[in-house]
Design an enzyme around this catalytic site. Structure first.
Site, PDB file in Angstrom:
ATOM      1  N   GLU A  88      85.055  -5.081 -25.410  1.00 53.50           N
ATOM      2  CA  GLU A  88      84.422  -6.365 -25.669  1.00 53.50           C
ATOM      3  C   GLU A  88      84.821  -7.039 -26.982  1.00 53.50           C
ATOM      4  O   GLU A  88      84.837  -8.263 -27.065  1.00 53.50           O
ATOM      5  CB  GLU A  88      82.891  -6.184 -25.650  1.00 53.50           C
ATOM      6  CG  GLU A  88      82.318  -5.786 -24.303  1.00 53.50           C
ATOM      7  CD  GLU A  88      82.457  -6.889 -23.271  1.00 53.50           C
ATOM      8  OE1 GLU A  88      82.242  -8.060 -23.619  1.00 53.50           O
ATOM      9  OE2 GLU A  88      82.810  -6.577 -22.113  1.00 53.50           O
ATOM     10  N   SER A 135      24.197  16.848   0.789  1.00 52.49           N
ATOM     11  CA  SER A 135      23.634  18.037   0.146  1.00 52.49           C
ATOM     12  C   SER A 135      24.449  18.530  -1.036  1.00 52.49           C
ATOM     13  O   SER A 135      24.008  19.426  -1.755  1.00 52.49           O
ATOM     14  CB  SER A 135      23.487  19.149   1.173  1.00 52.49           C
ATOM     15  OG  SER A 135      22.522  18.790   2.139  1.00 52.49           O
TER      16      SER A 135
END
Length: 811
Positions: A87, A470
């Protein structure tokens, strides 16, 4: 002649001045509203937040941009060199713009004008930082001028290393990857320090055109570009010729993250995500780079998941075969036709179509045109016939769900199944949940919110408000223990009638069996889950005391003060009631269910920790007799919300639920366990909350839209098997640990059916050691010898007329 020379020089001078003025004017015009580049010094990039299991394995990632930010000092030099070669080779020499590169790009573009040659640019890395951080991507003269000016200014204000760090962490490299660290993981499943030269070159080839050079989409173009970057690295002497030769001959080897490296716990992760979103907000969660360390144990999560799936499938199979998902005419294009149908199925299942059927098996096909068989033995559950055939269950054109029969390594005959063998499956209508907690810390070790997260993310462990039935009763009996009752206290199990208000019928709670058993010790009332007796007890205590204890233990928020709540009519979640049990098991200490152990921000600072106790010496693990250094003893700062003696009495009674009561099926575990079943009226919801001294497991199964599971389907028959299946794996290699008896408890020999001192004619099978508070021992007997371990010493076979099944129901 001299006059013309002077005129020419003057003209040139005026042209230069005019040009300079024009340039200054253009620069002034285009740069008067430049963005503030100093904001880059405080740049906080959007980086991924990650969830980890307790063993450090990755669970989930949350991000708008999949980025992992790393310091420039942590990025290998060769990776930096790859990007410079590709680059901006003069990056460390130019002042932000590279005039030579611009001139070269201009010449190239002029030469390519009107041809097929690609137009090139001369942007430096600094200019790309400006474009990505401060400007747009529009191709205009104005943007280019601003870009150049800002690039020069940034170079004056920031070091080259700072600019590179911004660039290498911000740049988009395709495959949902922002920055080099994320790209290394997504392309190669490696950290940046593990990359080879050719892999570094591939990443450096991406910024120019991430989509065009994506190796998944265009391998040839990607390799050409990678090889060009490698040649540039060689030209710049970033790699040796030998390394270049090895790299350029290597193919592109992509390796995505393997599934076994990621812990699958969708319901757990989604619950954590919801809580993080509520606490920190969307921006921090998806952009803040949080490291979230959860309490999830991957092994326990997998065991809990498989136990729930097995339990749900077992129940669903009992209800019978509902037929294929769909039936279509079978044709030569069956594979293409099958592609049209999508169903929410378990992760390990597949959709198939029946191609042919014989008496002994069915041949099936899949969307990818592969085939397999379902032997009759793998589908007999779908028939009620005594001697069914495959042809009586399936027909060609049936679209069905199947799961693979895995070969057994111990059986050579099954190592290579040809063709592959499958089991007929059915997408269950029922659903459920499992929660696994450490009762001492509140750490949630596993959480399964449903049969499959593909169907919905609705979490039945944390979001489904259902009646516990229960399973709520232990809190009623705990309230009694706090008020001086004992497990041997006699309460009459007899019919009860309560006025529900004007115009409403009398409420008459019944036991599951429809019978009443008269004077009964409280222990037996809980073991056999007696409804009428529990309501009688609540009347003696006052319903307000039951409301108060339900709120104190976090099971209910603000329940209505009516007697149906004592039988579990008020709604709660599985996580909340399991947490309530945890506080009984740990001796009455307050804990909260905690999914997250620690959270760190993007810089590694801890912003949340479950245990905030200070400990400077916690790294000390062993006693050093020479130096006198000992591991620290941390203060127990948990709030005591009930006395340990009352808690132990209820634990002892719930151990009896397994030994003699509704959960006797758990005896096959062969270890010390306790728990309580729960079944709501008409069997709409089934529960079992079970535990050892150091773990508590809550299970729930029911329909999402409430309806009966079946007349004889109870917590014992539906949810308890899930607990047993999980605990068989959990307890497999663990020693048996009895429940810890706190100080202040006396163990006294009694007749468990009468609650009195045994007489000479009392059968040995009825005699047990009962837990009394030492200051409240109504029998006046001495404490049992110290070698008693906490197990009651009686036979598990009930000698009264009650049944060892689930005798419950909320009404």
């Amino acid at each position: 002649m001299l006059r013309w020379i002077k005129f020419f020089i003057l003209s040139i001078f005026l042209a230069i001045v005019a040009g300079g003025i024009s340039i200054v004017g253009v620069l002034f015009y285009y740069t008067k509203d430049l963005p503030d580049y100093n904001q880059l010094s405080n740049y906080q990039p959007a980086i991924v937040s990650r969830l980890y299991a307790a063993d450090g394995k990755l669970m989930e990632e949350y991000a708008k941009e999949n980025r992992l930010y790393v310091s420039i000092h942590a990025i290998p030099q060769q990776l930096i060199h790859a990007f410079l070669a590709a680059e901006d080779k003069n990056f460390f020499q130019h002042s932000g713009i590279d005039m030579y590169s611009i001139f070269r790009a201009g010449v190239t573009n002029i030469m390519n004008y009107g041809r097929e040659g690609q137009m090139v640019g001369g942007s430096t890395i600094t200019q790309q930082v400006v474009k990505n951080f401060l400007l747009s991507n529009e191709r205009t003269l104005e943007r280019k001028v601003k870009e150049a000016v800002l690039a020069v200014r940034i170079t004056r204000s920031f070091s080259k290393e700072q600019i590179l760090e911004l660039y290498l962490n911000q740049i988009y490299l395709g495959n949902r990857s922002y920055g080099v660290a994320a790209a290394a993981l997504n392309y190669f499943n490696k950290s940046i320090n593990e990359l080879t030269p050719e892999e570094m070159a591939l990443l450096a080839s991406m910024p120019k055109a991430p989509s065009e050079f994506n190796p998944y989409r265009n391998y040839k173009r990607a390799k050409e570009r990678r090889d060009w970057v490698l040649s540039r690295m060689l030209d710049e002497k970033y790699i040796t010729k030998e390394a270049y030769q090895v790299a350029i001959e290597a193919p592109i080897r992509l390796r995505s993250r393997e599934q076994h490296e990621i812990v699958k716990a969708d319901f757990y992760a989604e619950e954590v995500r919801r809580r993080l979103l509520e606490k920190y907000g969307e921006k921090i969660l998806y952009e803040g780079g949080l490291s979230v360390h959860t309490n999830l144990d991957p092994t326990l999560q997998e065991q809990a998941t498989q136990a729930l799936i097995k339990g749900i499938i077992s129940f669903d199979h009992r209800k019978g075969w509902r037929g294929p998902l769909k039936h279509i005419p079978l044709s030569s294009s069956w594979a293409q036709e099958l592609q049209r149908y999508n169903y929410s199925i378990n992760n390990d299942w597949q959709i198939a179509i029946v191609l042919s059927v014989s008496q002994a098996d069915a041949t099936i096909g899949f969307k990818d045109k592969k085939t397999g068989i379902i032997p009759l033995s793998q589908m007999t559950w779908a028939s009620h016939e005594a001697n069914p055939s495959a042809a009586s269950i399936l027909h060609p054109g049936d679209i069905i769900a199947v799961s693979a029969v895995l070969p057994h390594a111990t059986s050579p005959s099954t190592l290579a199944l040809t063709p592959p063998v499958y089991t007929l499956q059915q997408i269950p209508e029922v659903n459920g949940a499992v929660v696994v907690m450490d009762p001492h810390t509140g750490q949630v070790k596993a959480l399964v919110g449903g049969f499959s997260s593909k169907d919905t993310q609705f979490n039945r462990a944390t979001q489904a408000m259902r009646q516990p039935g229960s399973a709520f009763k232990p809190f009623v009996y705990l309230a009694a223990m706090e008020k001086g009752f004992t497990p041997a206290t006699i309460v009459v199990d007899s019919p009860v009638e309560l006025d529900q208000g004007p115009g409403l019928p009398m409420w008459r709670p019944k036991n599951y069996s429809g019978e009443f058993f008269g004077p009964t010790p409280l222990r037996r009332g809980l073991e056999a889950s007696r409804n009428a007796m529990t309501v009688q007890l609540a009347q003696m205590l006052g319903v307000d005391s039951i409301v108060e204890i339900s709120k104190r233990f976090g099971v209910l928020d603000n329940p209505a003060a009516n007697y149906s709540m004592v039988l579990g009519a008020a709604e709660t979640t599985l996580l909340r009631i399991t947490s309530g049990y945890a506080m009984i098991i740990n001796g009455g200490k307050r804990v909260s269910p905690i999914l997250v152990e620690r959270i760190q921000d993007r810089k590694g600072a801890t912003i949340f920790r479950r245990d905030n106790r200070l400990c400077d010496e916690c790294s000390i693990k062993e006693v050093n007799q020479l130096t006198g250094v000992f591991p620290p003893v941390l203060a127990d700062d948990r709030q005591q919300i009930t006395d340990p003696q009352s808690a132990y009495q209820v634990i002892s009674m719930m151990e009896g639920v397994v030994k003699r009561g509704t959960a006797m099926a758990a005896l096959r575990l062969g270890k010390t366990v306790g728990g309580k079943t729960g079944t709501t009226n008409n069997s709409y919801d089934t529960w079992f909350i079970g535990f050892t001294p150091d773990i508590v497991v809550g299970t729930y199964i029911g329909y999402d839209i409430p309806k009966t599971l079946g007349k004889k389907e109870t917590g014992a028959s539906v949810s308890l098997p899930v607990f047993i299946d999980f605990m068989e794996h959990y307890l497999k290699d663990k020693s048996d640990i009895p429940f810890r008896i706190p100080e202040g408890i006396s163990l006294v020999r009694i007749d468990r059916l009468t609650g009195q001192v045994p007489g000479p004619d009392t059968p040995e099978s009825n005699i047990m050691y009962e837990a009394f508070k030492s200051k409240n021992n109504p029998l006046g007997e001495s404490t049992t010898p110290v070698n008693v371990t906490g197990h009651d010493s009686d036979s598990p076979v009930p000698s009264d007329n009650s049944l060892p099944h689930d005798t419950e129901g909320i009404y």
